[in-house]
Design an enzyme around this catalytic site. Structure first.
Site, PDB file in Angstrom:
ATOM      1  N   CYS A   9      45.825  46.927  40.646  1.00 38.99           N
ATOM      2  CA  CYS A   9      46.588  48.126  41.007  1.00 38.99           C
ATOM      3  C   CYS A   9      48.045  48.070  40.551  1.00 38.99           C
ATOM      4  O   CYS A   9      48.632  46.998  40.478  1.00 38.99           O
ATOM      5  CB  CYS A   9      46.590  48.304  42.520  1.00 38.99           C
ATOM      6  SG  CYS A   9      44.967  48.339  43.233  1.00 38.99           S
ATOM      7  N   ARG A  23      46.803  46.243  33.069  1.00 35.12           N
ATOM      8  CA  ARG A  23      46.454  45.388  34.204  1.00 35.12           C
ATOM      9  C   ARG A  23      45.037  45.663  34.711  1.00 35.12           C
ATOM     10  O   ARG A  23      44.511  44.886  35.495  1.00 35.12           O
ATOM     11  CB  ARG A  23      47.451  45.616  35.351  1.00 35.12           C
ATOM     12  CG  ARG A  23      48.868  45.278  34.966  1.00 35.12           C
ATOM     13  CD  ARG A  23      49.832  45.832  35.979  1.00 35.12           C
ATOM     14  NE  ARG A  23      49.682  45.154  37.251  1.00 35.12           N
ATOM     15  CZ  ARG A  23      50.445  44.141  37.634  1.00 35.12           C
ATOM     16  NH1 ARG A  23      51.385  43.692  36.862  1.00 35.12           N
ATOM     17  NH2 ARG A  23      50.257  43.579  38.806  1.00 35.12           N
ATOM     18  N   TRP A  31      42.595  49.671  41.285  1.00 26.47           N
ATOM     19  CA  TRP A  31      41.465  48.813  40.917  1.00 26.47           C
ATOM     20  C   TRP A  31      40.694  48.604  42.217  1.00 26.47           C
ATOM     21  O   TRP A  31      41.184  47.927  43.127  1.00 26.47           O
ATOM     22  CB  TRP A  31      41.994  47.493  40.356  1.00 26.47           C
ATOM     23  CG  TRP A  31      40.958  46.596  39.777  1.00 26.47           C
ATOM     24  CD1 TRP A  31      40.428  46.658  38.525  1.00 26.47           C
ATOM     25  CD2 TRP A  31      40.337  45.470  40.406  1.00 26.47           C
ATOM     26  NE1 TRP A  31      39.517  45.649  38.344  1.00 26.47           N
ATOM     27  CE2 TRP A  31      39.433  44.908  39.478  1.00 26.47           C
ATOM     28  CE3 TRP A  31      40.453  44.880  41.670  1.00 26.47           C
ATOM     29  CZ2 TRP A  31      38.660  43.783  39.768  1.00 26.47           C
ATOM     30  CZ3 TRP A  31      39.678  43.762  41.957  1.00 26.47           C
ATOM     31  CH2 TRP A  31      38.789  43.235  41.008  1.00 26.47           C
ATOM     32  N   ASN A  75      49.372  48.394  46.861  1.00 23.97           N
ATOM     33  CA  ASN A  75      48.711  47.280  46.178  1.00 23.97           C
ATOM     34  C   ASN A  75      48.466  46.196  47.221  1.00 23.97           C
ATOM     35  O   ASN A  75      49.344  45.922  48.033  1.00 23.97           O
ATOM     36  CB  ASN A  75      49.614  46.669  45.098  1.00 23.97           C
ATOM     37  CG  ASN A  75      49.742  47.545  43.881  1.00 23.97           C
ATOM     38  OD1 ASN A  75      49.179  48.625  43.837  1.00 23.97           O
ATOM     39  ND2 ASN A  75      50.479  47.068  42.898  1.00 23.97           N
ATOM     40  N   GLY A  76      47.299  45.567  47.167  1.00 26.04           N
ATOM     41  CA  GLY A  76      47.007  44.497  48.122  1.00 26.04           C
ATOM     42  C   GLY A  76      45.783  44.833  48.953  1.00 26.04           C
ATOM     43  O   GLY A  76      45.032  45.756  48.623  1.00 26.04           O
ATOM     44  N   GLU A 133      36.264  27.914  28.112  1.00 22.94           N
ATOM     45  CA  GLU A 133      37.126  29.058  27.777  1.00 22.94           C
ATOM     46  C   GLU A 133      36.472  29.930  26.701  1.00 22.94           C
ATOM     47  O   GLU A 133      36.534  31.159  26.752  1.00 22.94           O
ATOM     48  CB  GLU A 133      38.504  28.546  27.334  1.00 22.94           C
ATOM     49  CG  GLU A 133      39.475  29.599  26.838  1.00 22.94           C
ATOM     50  CD  GLU A 133      39.843  30.662  27.861  1.00 22.94           C
ATOM     51  OE1 GLU A 133      39.435  30.556  29.029  1.00 22.94           O
ATOM     52  OE2 GLU A 133      40.510  31.636  27.465  1.00 22.94           O
ATOM     53  N   LYS A 178      35.782  33.864  27.151  1.00 22.32           N
ATOM     54  CA  LYS A 178      36.357  34.841  26.217  1.00 22.32           C
ATOM     55  C   LYS A 178      35.277  35.797  25.735  1.00 22.32           C
ATOM     56  O   LYS A 178      35.447  36.998  25.716  1.00 22.32           O
ATOM     57  CB  LYS A 178      36.944  34.076  25.044  1.00 22.32           C
ATOM     58  CG  LYS A 178      38.239  34.361  24.485  1.00 22.32           C
ATOM     59  CD  LYS A 178      39.507  34.415  25.277  1.00 22.32           C
ATOM     60  CE  LYS A 178      39.505  34.855  26.664  1.00 22.32           C
ATOM     61  NZ  LYS A 178      40.496  34.394  27.541  1.00 22.32           N
ATOM     62  N   GLU A 204      33.766  38.113  28.713  1.00 26.29           N
ATOM     63  CA  GLU A 204      34.636  39.122  29.324  1.00 26.29           C
ATOM     64  C   GLU A 204      34.906  40.309  28.402  1.00 26.29           C
ATOM     65  O   GLU A 204      35.062  41.413  28.874  1.00 26.29           O
ATOM     66  CB  GLU A 204      35.946  38.512  29.852  1.00 26.29           C
ATOM     67  CG  GLU A 204      36.880  37.993  28.815  1.00 26.29           C
ATOM     68  CD  GLU A 204      38.136  37.361  29.414  1.00 26.29           C
ATOM     69  OE1 GLU A 204      38.624  37.843  30.430  1.00 26.29           O
ATOM     70  OE2 GLU A 204      38.625  36.386  28.835  1.00 26.29           O
ATOM     71  N   HIS A 257      18.605  19.311  31.557  1.00 26.87           N
ATOM     72  CA  HIS A 257      18.258  19.167  32.976  1.00 26.87           C
ATOM     73  C   HIS A 257      17.948  20.517  33.609  1.00 26.87           C
ATOM     74  O   HIS A 257      18.044  20.660  34.831  1.00 26.87           O
ATOM     75  CB  HIS A 257      19.385  18.435  33.715  1.00 26.87           C
ATOM     76  CG  HIS A 257      19.589  17.046  33.205  1.00 26.87           C
ATOM     77  ND1 HIS A 257      18.708  16.012  33.482  1.00 26.87           N
ATOM     78  CD2 HIS A 257      20.523  16.521  32.380  1.00 26.87           C
ATOM     79  CE1 HIS A 257      19.115  14.914  32.865  1.00 26.87           C
ATOM     80  NE2 HIS A 257      20.215  15.198  32.184  1.00 26.87           N
ATOM     81  N   LYS A 278      44.375  42.444  34.744  1.00 30.62           N
ATOM     82  CA  LYS A 278      45.227  41.432  34.101  1.00 30.62           C
ATOM     83  C   LYS A 278      45.883  40.532  35.130  1.00 30.62           C
ATOM     84  O   LYS A 278      46.013  39.340  34.936  1.00 30.62           O
ATOM     85  CB  LYS A 278      46.289  42.133  33.250  1.00 30.62           C
ATOM     86  CG  LYS A 278      47.193  41.191  32.475  1.00 30.62           C
ATOM     87  CD  LYS A 278      46.444  40.509  31.351  1.00 30.62           C
ATOM     88  CE  LYS A 278      47.285  39.513  30.590  1.00 30.62           C
ATOM     89  NZ  LYS A 278      46.436  38.551  29.853  1.00 30.62           N
TER      90      LYS A 278
HETATM   91  C1  F6R Z   1      40.678  35.596  31.259  1.00 32.75           C
HETATM   92  C2  F6R Z   1      41.870  35.674  32.076  1.00 32.75           C
HETATM   93  C3  F6R Z   1      41.752  35.351  33.520  1.00 32.75           C
HETATM   94  C4  F6R Z   1      43.064  34.744  34.032  1.00 32.75           C
HETATM   95  C5  F6R Z   1      42.991  34.566  35.560  1.00 32.75           C
HETATM   96  C6  F6R Z   1      44.254  33.927  36.083  1.00 32.75           C
HETATM   97  O1  F6R Z   1      40.965  35.894  29.932  1.00 32.75           O
HETATM   98  O2  F6R Z   1      42.924  36.031  31.606  1.00 32.75           O
HETATM   99  O3  F6R Z   1      40.668  34.522  33.785  1.00 32.75           O
HETATM  100  O4  F6R Z   1      43.262  33.519  33.406  1.00 32.75           O
HETATM  101  O5  F6R Z   1      42.815  35.808  36.163  1.00 32.75           O
HETATM  102  O6  F6R Z   1      45.365  34.706  35.790  1.00 32.75           O
HETATM  103  P1  F6R Z   1      46.820  34.090  35.740  1.00 32.75           P
HETATM  104  O7  F6R Z   1      46.868  33.141  34.583  1.00 32.75           O
HETATM  105  O8  F6R Z   1      47.728  35.260  35.556  1.00 32.75           O
HETATM  106  O9  F6R Z   1      47.027  33.373  37.034  1.00 32.75           O
END
Ligand code: F6R
Length: 599
Positions: free
Chosen positions: A2, A28, A73, A97-98, A472, A476, A479, A495, A594
């Site tokens: 949000c 975001r 969101w 927000n929250g 990772e 990537k 997502e 396993h 984000k």
């Molecule tokens: C994936 C991604 C998320 C963030 C996670 C933590 O590409 O960006 O998995 O890594 O939400 O976010 P931060 O780093 O802002 O604490």
């Protein structure tokens, strides 16, 4: 997640400031949006589900002196126009927000005294509760103080009370909220980006603050009434455009040579002067790294670097687990939290837990003005610049680089690196940005992407540090392309999970550690024997003609401590190309945010 924007000032600007601000917060992640503004002493609300364009189509650029806007969101209640913000109850109109944790209990008690609710949200309950407090006290500041005592959870509120024209209120707990000012204008935002084109003068609201914004006047109440502390926003942190790239993600991948240069060079110049100024690490006997998502994956690489090169035990923990579990730490433990945004709710809570217990904390953050950066004992910034694409690339890479520097610092403190080794490592550091640049220029993964993009399952295999990178790589891909993918420690697949390998299932295996190459290759042969389409990502040094792969990507070699920094790059690009072929919204993947400011 949000976003909030609020404005008080020029009547011709209000609506455009709100819309423009919400646009900058789009990255975001959100699923609906809305604004409320004052019109002839009434409050007009316009809301819409989906992208901001849908909201814009409903809006006329009317004159108005003040307004609040929100991108939502969904947490409580599905994405819908009704559930989106602003919410209005009685004279109170509010964006939030929250999460209000005790909203069910509050809702029941408010219903008993005659309140009716239209939505499924916790926010409407908070709005009603503030309205109730206002009716009791007839004074908005008193009402907010009273609400503060009752509301549990996290909130950043932007509030209008229709009984008090030309006035905006703000209240904050555990969710970011800032004020901004310029000549004859006042702003409110959950992220400086939202107002950075109008003002660089901002004030970070402290926990529990209440602010009243009137024309050219701010009343700020922390523990008691106080004057706001204004800081100047770093212009670099607010620049954002695609610079000719089709997507922010691609642009950010291509920024990585500069990001790595900017992150490492300040530590290496002048005979490592700044590296020596890092905190003294050898006084700790154990390190705990706590983070979420990709930042957690950074932690897995950090663990490997620190254990392998600097000989210290490291535990890596998922922040949403760490904050609620029994944790074994003492004064000889350093807790490192990693966060691009510096606002991730679970990471912040983990930091606060360690701080409260008197444990030394260090934050690796990209947003230096963030709450995590402000609350950690030590801060090491990564110099990635603003990251817009929801899927992190350059911030992740810069975090790896920073972990390598922390590792080097600790190894030097412990006299574990002789001069010759140091010289060699420094040469590799110098060459790193150029190597990344060359890789980005030469890697063309469009054809490979076209061979695998229609699959619905893709697997990633690696051992040791290669497994850490695969976690990772897999995230990537899933997502941004919505392909189901899993990363496995190569020896673990047989396993159970090997039963999922079918004819032509793509399996991407990372092979960069010469000490375990043979072991990984055996595991690749196992999946190949079961029909997998085997793609091997291998370093130049280990590359050979062989029959255990159908396709391969070759990565240049560097010092083994820095090798993981190069290894992730082909995976970022491949995920991007696959998502593009699948027609996905690469910069704004569905359901994602984000900055994850709720737990
Ligand atoms: C994936 C991604 C998320 C963030 C996670 C933590 O590409 O960006 O998995 O890594 O939400 O976010 P931060 O780093 O802002 O604490």
């Amino acid at each position: 997640m949000c976003g909030i924007v609020g404005y008080l000032g020029n009547k011709e600007k209000t609506i455009s400031v709100l819309i423009e601000g919400l646009k900058t917060l789009e990255y975001r992640g959100y699923d609906s949006a809305g604004i409320a503004y004052q019109k002839e002493n009434k409050i007009k609300i316009i809301k819409s589900v989906g992208r901001l364009q849908n909201l814009e189509q409903k809006i006329n650029l009317e004159d108005s002196i003040l307004g609040i806007g929100h991108t939502r969101w969904a947490t409580h209640g599905k994405p819908s126009t009704t559930n989106s913000h602003p919410h209005q109850v009685g004279s109170i109109t509010l964006v939030h927000n929250g999460i209000i944790e005790n909203y069910i209990e509050l809702k029941q008690s408010l219903e008993k005294i005659g309140y009716h609710f239209q939505t499924e949200t916790d926010t409407e309950v908070a709005t009603a509760y503030i309205d109730y407090c206002y009716k009791q006290t007839k004074d908005m500041i008193k009402a907010l103080k009273k609400a503060k005592e009752k509301l549990k959870g996290s909130y950043a509120f932007g509030i209008i009370n229709s009984d008090e024209p030309n006035t905006l209120y703000a209240m904050k707990k555990e969710s970011p909220l800032i004020l901004g000012r310029s000549k004859d204008e006042l702003f409110l935002a959950s992220d400086p980006m939202a107002i950075s084109s109008h003002t660089k003068e901002i004030c970070y609201l402290k926990e529990g603050s209440i602010a009243k914004l009137e024309k050219n006047k701010i009343t700020l109440i922390e523990d008691k009434e106080t004057t706001p502390t204004w800081v100047t926003l770093d212009i670099e942190q607010t620049k954002c455009n695609k610079n000719g790239y089709e997507h922010y993600m691609l642009k950010e991948i291509h920024e990585q040579p500069d990001v790595i240069y900017n992150t490492i060079m300040p530590y290496l110049e002048n005979n490592l002067e700044n590296l020596h100024k890092m905190p003294h690490f050898s006084k700790y006997q154990k390190i705990q790294i706590v983070a979420c998502g990709s930042a957690y994956h950074t932690g897995l690489v950090g663990k490997w670097m620190l254990e392998t090169y600097a000989n210290i035990p490291v535990e890596v923990e998922i922040a949403s687990e760490y904050r609620y579990k029994k944790v074994f730490y003492d004064k000889k433990t350093l807790v490192i939290v990693v966060s691009q945004s510096g606002e991730t709710a679970d990471t912040l809570a983990s930091l606060r837990k360690a701080n409260k217990d008197g444990i030394d904390t260090l934050a690796i953050v990209n947003v230096i003005t963030s709450t995590i950066a402000r609350e950690a004992k030590y801060v090491l910034p990564v110099k990635a610049g603003i990251e817009i694409a929801v899927a992190t690339t350059k911030a992740y890479l810069a975090q790896l680089a920073l972990f390598s520097l922390i590792t080097l610092k600790l190894a030097l403190e412990k006299n574990q690196v002789n001069e010759e080794e140091l010289e060699e490592l420094l040469v590799h550091y110098q060459k790193l940005p150029i190597k990344i640049k060359k890789m980005l220029k030469e890697l063309n993964l469009k054809e490979l992407a076209s061979k695998v993009y229609k699959n619905e399952d893709i697997f990633f295999l690696g051992r040791g540090i290669d497994y850490a990178i695969c976690t990772e790589a897999s995230l990537k891909l899933k997502e941004i392309s919505y392909i189901h993918s899993e990363s496995y420690a190569a020896g673990e697949l047989k396993h159970g999970t090997i039963s999922l390998i079918n004819k032509k299932t793509p399996v991407l295996s990372l092979v960069t550690d010469k000490y375990i190459t043979e072991k990984t290759i055996s595991n690749i042969k196992e999946v190949k024997a079961r029909g997998a389409y085997s793609i091997v990502i291998i370093t130049q040094q280990l590359d050979e003609e062989a029959d255990y792969y159908d396709d391969k990507i070759v990565i240049p070699n560097t010092h083994f401590l820095l090798q993981p920094i190069l290894n992730i790059i082909p995976f970022q690009l491949l995920a991007y190309e696959i998502a593009k072929l699948r027609g996905c919204d690469i910069d704004k993947p569905k359901n994602l945010a984000k900055s994850v400011t709720v737990e």
